[in-house]
Scaffold this motif. Structure first.
Motif, PDB file in Angstrom:
ATOM      1  N   LEU A  25     -18.715  -2.590 -10.547  1.00  0.00           N
ATOM      2  CA  LEU A  25     -18.975  -3.211 -11.582  1.00  0.00           C
ATOM      3  C   LEU A  25     -17.130  -4.257 -11.336  1.00  0.00           C
ATOM      4  O   LEU A  25     -17.119  -5.698 -11.442  1.00  0.00           O
ATOM      5  CB  LEU A  25     -18.279  -3.365 -12.765  1.00  0.00           C
ATOM      6  N   LEU A  26     -16.363  -3.924 -10.967  1.00  0.00           N
ATOM      7  CA  LEU A  26     -14.876  -4.064 -10.664  1.00  0.00           C
ATOM      8  C   LEU A  26     -14.476  -5.660  -9.226  1.00  0.00           C
ATOM      9  O   LEU A  26     -13.899  -6.661  -9.084  1.00  0.00           O
ATOM     10  CB  LEU A  26     -13.765  -3.151 -10.511  1.00  0.00           C
ATOM     11  N   THR A  27     -15.089  -5.073  -7.819  1.00  0.00           N
ATOM     12  CA  THR A  27     -15.972  -5.920  -6.943  1.00  0.00           C
ATOM     13  C   THR A  27     -16.415  -6.515  -7.800  1.00  0.00           C
ATOM     14  O   THR A  27     -16.258  -8.048  -7.174  1.00  0.00           O
ATOM     15  CB  THR A  27     -16.177  -5.156  -6.244  1.00  0.00           C
ATOM     16  N   HIS A  33     -13.140  -7.736 -18.349  1.00  0.00           N
ATOM     17  CA  HIS A  33     -11.669  -6.537 -18.549  1.00  0.00           C
ATOM     18  C   HIS A  33     -12.974  -5.548 -18.669  1.00  0.00           C
ATOM     19  O   HIS A  33     -13.675  -5.687 -19.158  1.00  0.00           O
ATOM     20  CB  HIS A  33     -10.932  -6.895 -19.741  1.00  0.00           C
ATOM     21  N   PHE A  34     -12.452  -3.811 -18.611  1.00  0.00           N
ATOM     22  CA  PHE A  34     -13.535  -3.218 -18.715  1.00  0.00           C
ATOM     23  C   PHE A  34     -13.063  -1.911 -19.441  1.00  0.00           C
ATOM     24  O   PHE A  34     -11.544  -1.296 -19.687  1.00  0.00           O
ATOM     25  CB  PHE A  34     -13.832  -2.489 -17.538  1.00  0.00           C
ATOM     26  N   VAL A  35     -13.877  -1.456 -20.589  1.00  0.00           N
ATOM     27  CA  VAL A  35     -12.975  -0.009 -21.326  1.00  0.00           C
ATOM     28  C   VAL A  35     -14.415   1.086 -20.447  1.00  0.00           C
ATOM     29  O   VAL A  35     -15.226   0.364 -20.921  1.00  0.00           O
ATOM     30  CB  VAL A  35     -13.322   0.119 -22.391  1.00  0.00           C
ATOM     31  N   PRO A 246      -6.463 -11.017 -13.507  1.00  0.00           N
ATOM     32  CA  PRO A 246      -5.131 -10.207 -12.429  1.00  0.00           C
ATOM     33  C   PRO A 246      -5.564 -10.480 -11.475  1.00  0.00           C
ATOM     34  O   PRO A 246      -6.382  -9.872 -11.031  1.00  0.00           O
ATOM     35  CB  PRO A 246      -4.734  -9.028 -13.030  1.00  0.00           C
ATOM     36  N   ALA A 247      -4.202 -10.629 -10.230  1.00  0.00           N
ATOM     37  CA  ALA A 247      -4.438  -9.782  -8.840  1.00  0.00           C
ATOM     38  C   ALA A 247      -5.168  -8.664  -8.777  1.00  0.00           C
ATOM     39  O   ALA A 247      -5.822  -9.063  -7.584  1.00  0.00           O
ATOM     40  CB  ALA A 247      -3.411 -10.205  -8.238  1.00  0.00           C
ATOM     41  N   GLN A 248      -4.856  -7.674  -9.119  1.00  0.00           N
ATOM     42  CA  GLN A 248      -5.489  -5.881  -9.260  1.00  0.00           C
ATOM     43  C   GLN A 248      -6.110  -5.406 -10.203  1.00  0.00           C
ATOM     44  O   GLN A 248      -5.755  -6.030 -10.773  1.00  0.00           O
ATOM     45  CB  GLN A 248      -3.979  -5.849  -8.098  1.00  0.00           C
ATOM     46  N   ALA A 249      -6.965  -4.789  -9.893  1.00  0.00           N
ATOM     47  CA  ALA A 249      -7.620  -3.203 -10.935  1.00  0.00           C
ATOM     48  C   ALA A 249      -6.571  -2.802 -12.284  1.00  0.00           C
ATOM     49  O   ALA A 249      -7.267  -3.309 -13.537  1.00  0.00           O
ATOM     50  CB  ALA A 249      -7.888  -2.383 -10.126  1.00  0.00           C
ATOM     51  N   HIS A 250      -5.056  -2.479 -11.574  1.00  0.00           N
ATOM     52  CA  HIS A 250      -4.720  -2.305 -12.699  1.00  0.00           C
ATOM     53  C   HIS A 250      -4.327  -2.965 -13.531  1.00  0.00           C
ATOM     54  O   HIS A 250      -4.230  -4.290 -13.745  1.00  0.00           O
ATOM     55  CB  HIS A 250      -3.181  -2.183 -11.925  1.00  0.00           C
ATOM     56  N   GLY A 251      -4.609  -3.119 -15.149  1.00  0.00           N
ATOM     57  CA  GLY A 251      -4.362  -3.603 -15.942  1.00  0.00           C
ATOM     58  C   GLY A 251      -6.120  -4.640 -16.866  1.00  0.00           C
ATOM     59  O   GLY A 251      -6.212  -5.153 -17.601  1.00  0.00           O
ATOM     60  N   ARG A 252      -6.861  -4.356 -15.438  1.00  0.00           N
ATOM     61  CA  ARG A 252      -8.233  -4.921 -16.239  1.00  0.00           C
ATOM     62  C   ARG A 252      -9.161  -4.105 -16.525  1.00  0.00           C
ATOM     63  O   ARG A 252     -10.033  -3.749 -17.246  1.00  0.00           O
ATOM     64  CB  ARG A 252      -9.215  -5.299 -14.986  1.00  0.00           C
ATOM     65  N   VAL A 253      -9.041  -2.850 -16.577  1.00  0.00           N
ATOM     66  CA  VAL A 253      -9.505  -1.286 -16.855  1.00  0.00           C
ATOM     67  C   VAL A 253      -8.400  -0.583 -18.098  1.00  0.00           C
ATOM     68  O   VAL A 253      -7.592   0.006 -17.671  1.00  0.00           O
ATOM     69  CB  VAL A 253     -10.363  -0.608 -16.629  1.00  0.00           C
ATOM     70  N   ARG A 270      -7.784   8.923  -7.606  1.00  0.00           N
ATOM     71  CA  ARG A 270      -8.908   9.254  -6.532  1.00  0.00           C
ATOM     72  C   ARG A 270      -9.924   8.691  -5.509  1.00  0.00           C
ATOM     73  O   ARG A 270      -9.767   8.408  -4.845  1.00  0.00           O
ATOM     74  CB  ARG A 270      -9.420  10.895  -6.403  1.00  0.00           C
ATOM     75  N   TRP A 271     -10.706   8.226  -7.026  1.00  0.00           N
ATOM     76  CA  TRP A 271     -12.076   7.385  -6.518  1.00  0.00           C
ATOM     77  C   TRP A 271     -11.304   5.148  -6.992  1.00  0.00           C
ATOM     78  O   TRP A 271     -12.124   4.948  -6.004  1.00  0.00           O
ATOM     79  CB  TRP A 271     -13.600   7.723  -7.177  1.00  0.00           C
ATOM     80  N   LEU A 272     -10.281   5.293  -7.549  1.00  0.00           N
ATOM     81  CA  LEU A 272     -10.619   3.206  -7.533  1.00  0.00           C
ATOM     82  C   LEU A 272      -9.147   3.366  -7.688  1.00  0.00           C
ATOM     83  O   LEU A 272      -8.331   2.272  -7.748  1.00  0.00           O
ATOM     84  CB  LEU A 272     -11.012   3.597  -9.199  1.00  0.00           C
ATOM     85  N   GLN A 273      -7.960   4.538  -7.249  1.00  0.00           N
ATOM     86  CA  GLN A 273      -6.856   3.720  -7.221  1.00  0.00           C
ATOM     87  C   GLN A 273      -6.215   3.553  -8.475  1.00  0.00           C
ATOM     88  O   GLN A 273      -5.052   2.147  -8.165  1.00  0.00           O
ATOM     89  CB  GLN A 273      -6.331   3.386  -5.909  1.00  0.00           C
ATOM     90  N   LEU A 274      -6.183   3.932  -9.595  1.00  0.00           N
ATOM     91  CA  LEU A 274      -5.658   3.800 -10.428  1.00  0.00           C
ATOM     92  C   LEU A 274      -4.928   4.462 -11.569  1.00  0.00           C
ATOM     93  O   LEU A 274      -4.844   5.530 -11.331  1.00  0.00           O
ATOM     94  CB  LEU A 274      -7.028   3.815 -12.214  1.00  0.00           C
ATOM     95  N   PRO A 275      -3.784   4.220 -11.780  1.00  0.00           N
ATOM     96  CA  PRO A 275      -2.810   4.929 -12.404  1.00  0.00           C
ATOM     97  C   PRO A 275      -2.874   5.292 -13.454  1.00  0.00           C
ATOM     98  O   PRO A 275      -4.187   5.271 -14.530  1.00  0.00           O
ATOM     99  CB  PRO A 275      -1.803   3.705 -12.998  1.00  0.00           C
ATOM    100  N   ALA A 276      -1.811   6.699 -13.207  1.00  0.00           N
ATOM    101  CA  ALA A 276      -2.682   7.634 -14.984  1.00  0.00           C
ATOM    102  C   ALA A 276      -2.290   6.943 -15.925  1.00  0.00           C
ATOM    103  O   ALA A 276      -2.961   7.366 -17.513  1.00  0.00           O
ATOM    104  CB  ALA A 276      -1.929   9.318 -14.586  1.00  0.00           C
ATOM    105  N   GLY A 277      -1.747   6.058 -16.116  1.00  0.00           N
ATOM    106  CA  GLY A 277      -1.689   5.675 -17.321  1.00  0.00           C
ATOM    107  C   GLY A 277      -2.872   4.915 -17.891  1.00  0.00           C
ATOM    108  O   GLY A 277      -2.389   4.438 -18.826  1.00  0.00           O
ATOM    109  N   ASP A 278      -3.082   4.670 -17.129  1.00  0.00           N
ATOM    110  CA  ASP A 278      -5.118   3.624 -17.363  1.00  0.00           C
ATOM    111  C   ASP A 278      -5.650   4.609 -18.533  1.00  0.00           C
ATOM    112  O   ASP A 278      -6.667   4.008 -18.926  1.00  0.00           O
ATOM    113  CB  ASP A 278      -5.155   3.154 -16.025  1.00  0.00           C
TER     114      ASP A 278
END
Length: 285
Positions: A25-27, A33-35, A246-253, A270-278
């Motif tokens: 979906l992100l691609t 934006h996603f929850v 946004p230019a990257q996934a961080h902040g979109r989910v 591991r699988w989406l390279q998203l930070p713990a803060g998300d």
């Protein structure tokens, strides 16, 4: 108040398996934006009753609508789709709803030997929805179906730091067992040349599965097809987000779990390279 087309898309699964769908979906939808909600506290759905899965699905949908004002809901779980999608559509007739189902149709189009293996949860393969899907297929294609008890849970637990090594060993053992029980894979006549991953969790074991069945066997999952369908439905409802992402996934989910937060953090990284803060807890659902 947020404009309807700028509202987020809700995505849920019994655990981290639906992250494979979120990845697609992100691609496919770079301006959305996603929850994401992982119902780890009540996983795995595949070994629960249909009634339980329907109740959880309705509760999660209500939560995502009330708390996050979603414009669409992707049920990123084969078991929940089979058990609850019709009831969800009845309860929320104006919500854009997308479910998932095992990729039997594309597998039938792909196979050259006419033999296809299917791995899924007990809840999926025992459902009326799956029975109808299987019955609708051309009898020229033979489907060998395996209910893989325990596999989704083992993949789920492999993301938990305290259980990762033991759970990964169990994943490997179960994969070998179920592939052996399915039968012979390959491109020769009588062999299965296509394998359907009928649970979103199994996508995260696809590298090991490919090694087990051989490089000439095609693995079929549903993420890309679900992403395309989500795009089509949002476009038809005039709900696609304006192109200002946004230019990257961080902040979109934003990711939530009803269970162990450390597991979701590990899986997201591991699988989406998203930070713990998300990642956040949602234990009140």
């Amino acid at each position: 108040m947020t404009a309807p087309n700028r509202a987020p898309i809700g995505v849920f699964d019994s655990g981290i398996g639906g992250l494979s769908v979120l990845q697609s979906l992100l691609t496919a939808l770079p301006h959305e934006h996603f929850v994401y909600l992982a119902d780890n506290g009540h996983a795995p759905y595949g070994e629960k009753t249909d009634l339980f899965v329907r109740q959880r699905s309705l509760a999660i949908a209500q939560h995502l609508i009330e708390q996050h004002h979603i414009k669409a809901l992707v049920v990123a779980c084969n078991t929940a789709t089979a058990a609850a999608i019709h009831e969800l559509r009845t309860h929320y007739p104006h919500l854009v709803l997308i479910g998932v189902e095992p990729a039997l149709k594309p597998a039938a189009q792909s196979t050259r030997t006419g033999r296809v293996g299917v791995m899924a949860t007990r809840g999926t393969v025992g459902s009326e929805k799956f029975a109808r899907l299987l019955a609708s297929m051309d009898p020229a294609t033979h489907f060998e179906v395996k209910a893989c008890n325990g596999l989704a849970l083992a993949i789920e637990q492999s993301t938990l730091p305290a259980h990762a090594e033991q759970a990964q060993a169990q994943v490997s053992q179960l994969l070998r067992q179920y592939i052996q029980e399915l039968g012979e894979f390959g491109s020769a006549p009588g062999q299965m040349d296509t394998l359907v991953l009928g649970c979103t969790h199994y996508v995260f074991a696809q590298e090991e599965l490919q090694q087990l069945v051989g490089g000439e066997v095609r693995l079929m999952s549903t993420g890309e097809a679900v992403a395309r369908q989500t795009h089509r439905q949002l476009e038809a409802a005039s709900l696609l987000s304006p192109q200002a992402a946004p230019a990257q996934a961080h902040g979109r989910v934003a990711l939530y779990t009803t269970g162990d937060l450390s597991g979701l953090k590990a899986a997201a990284h591991r699988w989406l390279q998203l930070p713990a803060g998300d990642c956040h807890l949602a234990s009140t659902i």
